[in-house]
Design a protein around this motif. Structure first.
Motif, short mmCIF file in Angstrom:
data_model
loop_
_atom_site.label_atom_id
_atom_site.label_comp_id
_atom_site.label_asym_id
_atom_site.label_seq_id
_atom_site.Cartn_x
_atom_site.Cartn_y
_atom_site.Cartn_z
N ALA A 426 3.49 -7.70 -6.47
CA ALA A 426 2.09 -7.68 -6.02
C ALA A 426 1.76 -6.45 -5.77
O ALA A 426 0.34 -6.05 -5.79
N GLU A 427 2.37 -5.40 -5.01
CA GLU A 427 1.89 -4.11 -4.97
C GLU A 427 1.54 -3.44 -5.99
O GLU A 427 0.59 -2.73 -6.11
N GLN A 428 2.39 -3.38 -7.16
CA GLN A 428 1.96 -2.95 -8.61
C GLN A 428 0.61 -3.35 -9.12
O GLN A 428 -0.21 -2.79 -9.47
N SER A 429 0.33 -4.82 -8.85
CA SER A 429 -0.98 -5.31 -9.17
C SER A 429 -2.01 -4.79 -8.54
O SER A 429 -3.19 -4.98 -8.76
N ARG A 430 -1.96 -4.22 -7.23
CA ARG A 430 -3.13 -3.88 -6.34
C ARG A 430 -3.31 -2.34 -6.67
O ARG A 430 -4.16 -1.82 -6.31
N CYS A 431 -2.85 -1.89 -8.00
CA CYS A 431 -2.84 -0.43 -8.21
C CYS A 431 -3.60 -0.40 -9.50
O CYS A 431 -3.48 -1.18 -10.38
N ASN A 432 -4.41 0.85 -9.67
CA ASN A 432 -4.90 1.04 -10.89
C ASN A 432 -3.98 2.18 -11.65
O ASN A 432 -2.82 2.33 -10.93
N GLY A 433 -4.21 2.61 -12.73
CA GLY A 433 -3.55 3.38 -13.36
C GLY A 433 -3.08 4.90 -12.97
O GLY A 433 -2.33 5.52 -13.47
N ARG A 434 -3.45 5.28 -11.56
CA ARG A 434 -3.29 6.43 -11.13
C ARG A 434 -2.48 6.02 -9.85
O ARG A 434 -2.02 7.27 -9.14
N GLN A 435 -2.19 4.96 -9.36
CA GLN A 435 -1.82 4.69 -7.95
C GLN A 435 -0.23 4.13 -8.10
O GLN A 435 0.21 3.67 -8.70
N THR A 436 0.09 4.50 -6.51
CA THR A 436 1.50 4.00 -6.24
C THR A 436 1.24 3.18 -5.06
O THR A 436 0.61 3.78 -4.02
N ALA A 437 2.10 2.16 -4.80
CA ALA A 437 1.90 1.17 -3.63
C ALA A 437 3.24 1.00 -3.20
O ALA A 437 4.10 0.61 -3.85
N ILE A 438 3.40 1.10 -1.70
CA ILE A 438 4.61 0.65 -1.13
C ILE A 438 4.46 -0.66 -0.29
O ILE A 438 3.28 -0.87 0.33
#
Length: 510
Positions: A426-438
């Protein structure tokens, strides 16, 4: 060098992988061609129907207890194991191709009957198989074990895709790239309604009215529409037959009790091929998802003119992401899921996970993944390979994780379950191609340096390895400081003790 990314090491590996796919062969799929051992530098174009099955109530099973203990993991694994064995039997009996079974999601392909004039027959067959799966999984719960029936949502699309090799030796399977697989997956996963959902192209193929792309997610096939496809397909197996055979198989080959032990870090040493229900692993880990963003459009843009570039990009990028996870940061890849890599990271001992260090290593690994991705794009471009529009979305989370294999001897699939696995995706899914989420749990388990790096939104753009290393080391994160000290020890032993200074051991321009 543990828990560190190095430019020269990454570049050497990437260039080696580019060399492996310098010459790529593209062929049209022929009748009954085996897709089990496709060479790395070969791909097939195939016209087929793609069917995705999403089991919607897995997260409910994992969330039945306040604390995420062993009991909910055992129930979830038994739930998945029973349903996997039933669906596997259906696909075998219906002559469909099992592509991937990743936790709650199954991808299958219907290639028969062959030929461009048989597309209607393939879509009808896919609908009939989908309904058979729904009917069978309504019978495969177990009240004595508190295992419910599966709540099923199915997505179906039809069209041309590119088939390549997926996985490594001992865990090879075909991978289908392109819009049909992607659209079917989105129909299955992006909604809460049960039933069978078709794209407009698939609907039109069997004579149904187009409803518009947005409404396909909320317009399941009616009972009469399903009946029409079932009658047209005339499958030679019934629900009762599958359920009877499935029960007989469980009696002859019982699943057995799930039993857990911990793995000793680093996880890269874990031999998943020997795991069974009775020898499963369970420990607190960081779960990482790294997904190549915009890859489906990239495949579609290159399908006709230069599909060789698709094979080159996929092979080089995924191989390097796998290497970073396992070699640079001691993690363990669970599997490739299309153009996505999923794996786990563990710091600590055989008896206890060091949560803070595991999260810090996860953060450094996310930076290494992005640095290697950027470098892979640079090297691919320098070798004349188009990389336009590609990005990388990264998500990671921390929590209890169980790793095992499901199925029966000779047909087992890797599996990793836990709330952290679902949350990392779910964290990966809220990112675009430049983002990292924790994830929230990793954010809380990490130290102040990690929380400061990712901020209140828990998501940042363009975080490469140097960015993460500098930020964490500046705030006295001991994992980052150890990585920096190790780098100095190699390049200049005499100043290794000054590793906490803000100088960078790695230059992006090297």
């Amino acid at each position: 060098m543990a828990n560190s990314w190095k430019y020269d090491r990454a570049k050497d590996y990437i260039d080696k992988k580019i060399g492996e796919v310098e010459e790529v062969t593209i062929a049209d799929y022929k009748r009954d061609t085996s897709l089990e051992r496709i060479p790395t530098n070969k791909a097939y174009r195939m016209d087929a129907v793609h069917l995705y099955v999403d089991i919607l109530n897995l997260d409910g099973i994992l969330g039945t207890t306040a604390a995420e203990g062993t009991q909910c993991h055992k129930r979830a694994l038994r739930f998945l194991n029973q349903h996997y064995r039933a669906v596997h039997r259906i696909l075998q009996r219906c002559d469909a191709i099992k592509v991937d079974f990743h936790n709650q999601r199954l991808h299958a392909v219907i290639a028969k009957p062959y030929g461009g004039d048989c597309e209607v027959d393939r879509v009808d067959k896919a609908v009939a198989i989908g309904q058979l799966i729904i009917d069978v999984l309504e019978e495969t719960g177990d009240e004595d074990e508190n295992i419910p029936n599966a709540d099923i949502r199915i997505g179906i699309d039809t069209g041309r895709a590119l088939v390549v090799n997926n996985g490594r030796s001992g865990n090879r399977e075909p991978l289908f790239l392109g819009s049909p697989a992607n659209r079917a997956a989105k129909l299955a996963s992006n909604g809460s309604g049960l039933g069978i959902y078709l794209t407009d192209d698939a609907r039109a193929t069997i004579g149904l009215t187009r409803v518009g792309s947005s409404k396909t997610y909320t317009t399941p096939l009616t009972e009469s529409e399903i009946d029409d496809s079932e009658n047209a397909a005339s499958l030679d197996v019934t629900k009762d037959t599958i359920v009877r055979e499935w029960r007989e198989d469980l009696e002859k080959n019982p699943i057995g009790a799930f039993s857990f032990t911990r793995s000793t870090p680093p996880l890269r040493k874990l031999d998943i091929s020997v795991l069974t229900p009775g020898s499963s692993r369970r420990m607190e880990t960081v779960s990482v998802y790294a997904d190549i963003d915009n890859f489906t459009r990239y495949v579609d843009d290159h399908m006709d003119d230069d599909p060789q570039d698709v094979v080159r990009c996929l092979h080089v990028i995924r191989s390097e992401l796998d290497r970073v996870l396992s070699s640079d940061f001691g993690g363990r890849r669970i599997r490739f899921i299309g153009d996505c890599v999923h794996g786990h990271i563990l710091e600590g001992t055989a008896y206890e996970t060091d949560a803070e260090e595991t999260v810090s290593t996860g953060a450094l690994c996310s930076g290494g993944l992005r640095s290697s991705f950027n470098l892979a794009l640079e090297r691919l471009k320098d070798n004349g390979i188009d990389i336009a529009g590609l990005g990388l979305a990264i998500g990671f989370e921390f929590g209890p994780t169980s790793i095992t294999r499901l199925g029966i001897q000779g047909s087992r699939v890797r599996c990793s379950v836990g709330r952290t696995v679902l949350a990392a995706e779910a964290e990966q899914s809220r990112c675009n191609g430049r983002q990292t989420a924790i994830g929230e749990e990793a954010y809380e388990a990490g130290n102040d340096a990690v929380r400061k790096l990712f901020g209140a939104d828990r998501r940042k753009s363009d975080l490469d390895y140097d960015d993460v290393l500098d930020a964490l080391a500046a705030d006295n994160d001991k994992v980052a400081k150890a990585a920096r000290a190790a780098a100095y020890a190699v390049t200049s032993p005499s100043i290794a003790q000054a590793a906490e200074t803000p100088f960078r051991p790695y230059s992006r321009s090297r």
